[in-house]
Design a protein around this motif. Structure first.
Motif, PDB file in Angstrom:
ATOM      1  N   GLN A  18      88.229  33.668 -48.536  1.00 31.04           N
ATOM      2  CA  GLN A  18      88.374  32.613 -49.541  1.00 31.04           C
ATOM      3  C   GLN A  18      89.080  31.428 -48.904  1.00 31.04           C
ATOM      4  OE1 GLN A  18      90.778  33.488 -52.961  1.00 31.04           O
ATOM      5  NE2 GLN A  18      90.478  31.456 -53.802  1.00 31.04           N
ATOM      6  N   SER A  19      88.508  30.251 -49.122  1.00 30.39           N
ATOM      7  CA  SER A  19      89.108  29.067 -48.524  1.00 30.39           C
ATOM      8  C   SER A  19      90.378  28.691 -49.275  1.00 30.39           C
ATOM      9  CB  SER A  19      88.122  27.902 -48.522  1.00 30.39           C
ATOM     10  OG  SER A  19      87.988  27.360 -49.805  1.00 30.39           O
ATOM     11  N   LYS A  20      91.291  28.170 -48.514  1.00 28.43           N
ATOM     12  CA  LYS A  20      92.555  27.717 -49.078  1.00 28.43           C
ATOM     13  C   LYS A  20      92.343  26.321 -49.660  1.00 28.43           C
ATOM     14  CE  LYS A  20      96.584  28.607 -47.187  1.00 28.43           C
ATOM     15  NZ  LYS A  20      97.731  28.635 -46.284  1.00 28.43           N
TER      16      LYS A  20
ATOM     17  N   LYS B  85      89.891  17.249 -40.892  1.00 26.21           N
ATOM     18  CA  LYS B  85      90.883  18.246 -40.458  1.00 26.21           C
ATOM     19  C   LYS B  85      90.652  19.594 -41.145  1.00 26.21           C
ATOM     20  CE  LYS B  85      95.931  18.728 -40.084  1.00 26.21           C
ATOM     21  NZ  LYS B  85      97.213  18.071 -40.385  1.00 26.21           N
ATOM     22  N   TYR B  86      90.207  19.561 -42.409  1.00 29.89           N
ATOM     23  CA  TYR B  86      90.038  20.785 -43.197  1.00 29.89           C
ATOM     24  C   TYR B  86      88.587  20.930 -43.662  1.00 29.89           C
ATOM     25  CZ  TYR B  86      95.132  20.675 -43.360  1.00 29.89           C
ATOM     26  OH  TYR B  86      96.461  20.642 -43.028  1.00 29.89           O
ATOM     27  N   THR B  87      87.682  21.069 -42.715  1.00 27.54           N
ATOM     28  CA  THR B  87      86.253  21.108 -43.053  1.00 27.54           C
ATOM     29  C   THR B  87      85.871  22.335 -43.885  1.00 27.54           C
ATOM     30  OG1 THR B  87      85.822  22.112 -40.902  1.00 27.54           O
ATOM     31  CG2 THR B  87      85.493  19.724 -41.087  1.00 27.54           C
TER      32      THR B  87
ATOM     33  N   ILE C 189      87.310  17.693 -52.784  1.00 29.23           N
ATOM     34  CA  ILE C 189      86.333  17.727 -51.689  1.00 29.23           C
ATOM     35  C   ILE C 189      86.129  19.186 -51.310  1.00 29.23           C
ATOM     36  CG2 ILE C 189      85.768  17.048 -49.323  1.00 29.23           C
ATOM     37  CD1 ILE C 189      87.554  14.614 -49.659  1.00 29.23           C
ATOM     38  N   LYS C 190      84.885  19.646 -51.430  1.00 30.02           N
ATOM     39  CA  LYS C 190      84.551  21.037 -51.094  1.00 30.02           C
ATOM     40  C   LYS C 190      83.210  21.034 -50.375  1.00 30.02           C
ATOM     41  CE  LYS C 190      84.376  25.622 -53.016  1.00 30.02           C
ATOM     42  NZ  LYS C 190      84.648  26.489 -54.132  1.00 30.02           N
ATOM     43  N   ASP C 191      83.166  21.709 -49.235  1.00 26.49           N
ATOM     44  CA  ASP C 191      81.941  21.747 -48.418  1.00 26.49           C
ATOM     45  C   ASP C 191      81.422  20.332 -48.154  1.00 26.49           C
ATOM     46  OD1 ASP C 191      82.034  24.571 -48.476  1.00 26.49           O
ATOM     47  OD2 ASP C 191      80.975  24.585 -50.403  1.00 26.49           O
TER      48      ASP C 191
END
Length: 183
Positions: free
Chosen positions: A3-5, A61-63, A111-113
């Motif tokens: 699971q993404s943070k 930075k957080y792709t 922002i997601k994906d």
């Protein structure tokens, strides 16, 4: 799949408290940005744009994480009441809001994906008529510093509130119900 943070792009202690209240897996990282208000847009879209401005610098930075940023503003008679410059500015704002309804708007960016979504929420707050003494006593607490509209509704200023129409968490800094639906 792991699971993404969630990356909370905010220095606001209130927003952190809201994330913790809902037990979200998050960390904080933010870039100080020049908040540019586009006068051609509605108040809602202006705040959403600022939230996007806060989130976008973290996108590369957080792709593989979800980034959440927000901006909250108190509005009264179409005037945006940001953070007061000093005590006299805070007093001016509180005198203006005394006995009146104001609208607190929060613009949010998620922002997601690599997909950018934004939304906003509004809450109406009615302040009781404040005496000069109440305003001065509140100003003495310094709770107004760094707060849009010169007050923190979750603090001592809660005594000023006569009515709330909408989401209280929106006034604190994030409309969590709407945000959780996005997440």
């Amino acid at each position: 799949m792991k699971q993404s943070k969630i990356i909370l792009a905010s220095s606001s202690p209130r927003r952190k408290e809201l994330f913790e209240k809902y037990h979200l897996n998050y960390s904080v990282d933010f870039v100080d940005t020049d908040e540019v208000l586009d006068e051609n847009l509605t108040l809602f879209k202006r705040l959403e744009n600022i939230a996007i401005q806060k989130a976008k610098p973290l996108q590369e930075k957080y792709t593989h994480h979800t980034i959440v940023a927000a901006d909250t503003m108190v509005t009264f008679n179409q005037e945006m009441l940001g953070k007061p410059k000093d005590r006299s500015d805070a007093k001016r704002m509180l005198q203006m809001l005394s006995g009146h309804k104001q609208t607190v708007i929060t613009g949010v960016c998620v922002i997601k994906d690599q997909h950018i979504a934004s939304f906003s929420d509004a809450t109406d707050i009615l302040f009781k008529k404040l005496s000069e003494e109440e305003i001065e006593n509140y100003l003495d607490t310094n709770e107004w510093e760094g707060k849009a509209g010169a007050y923190a509704i979750q603090g001592k200023a809660s005594q000023f509130v006569e009515n709330i129409d909408g989401d209280l968490e929106n006034v604190i800094g994030l409309p969590m119900y709407k945000l959780l639906n996005y997440l």
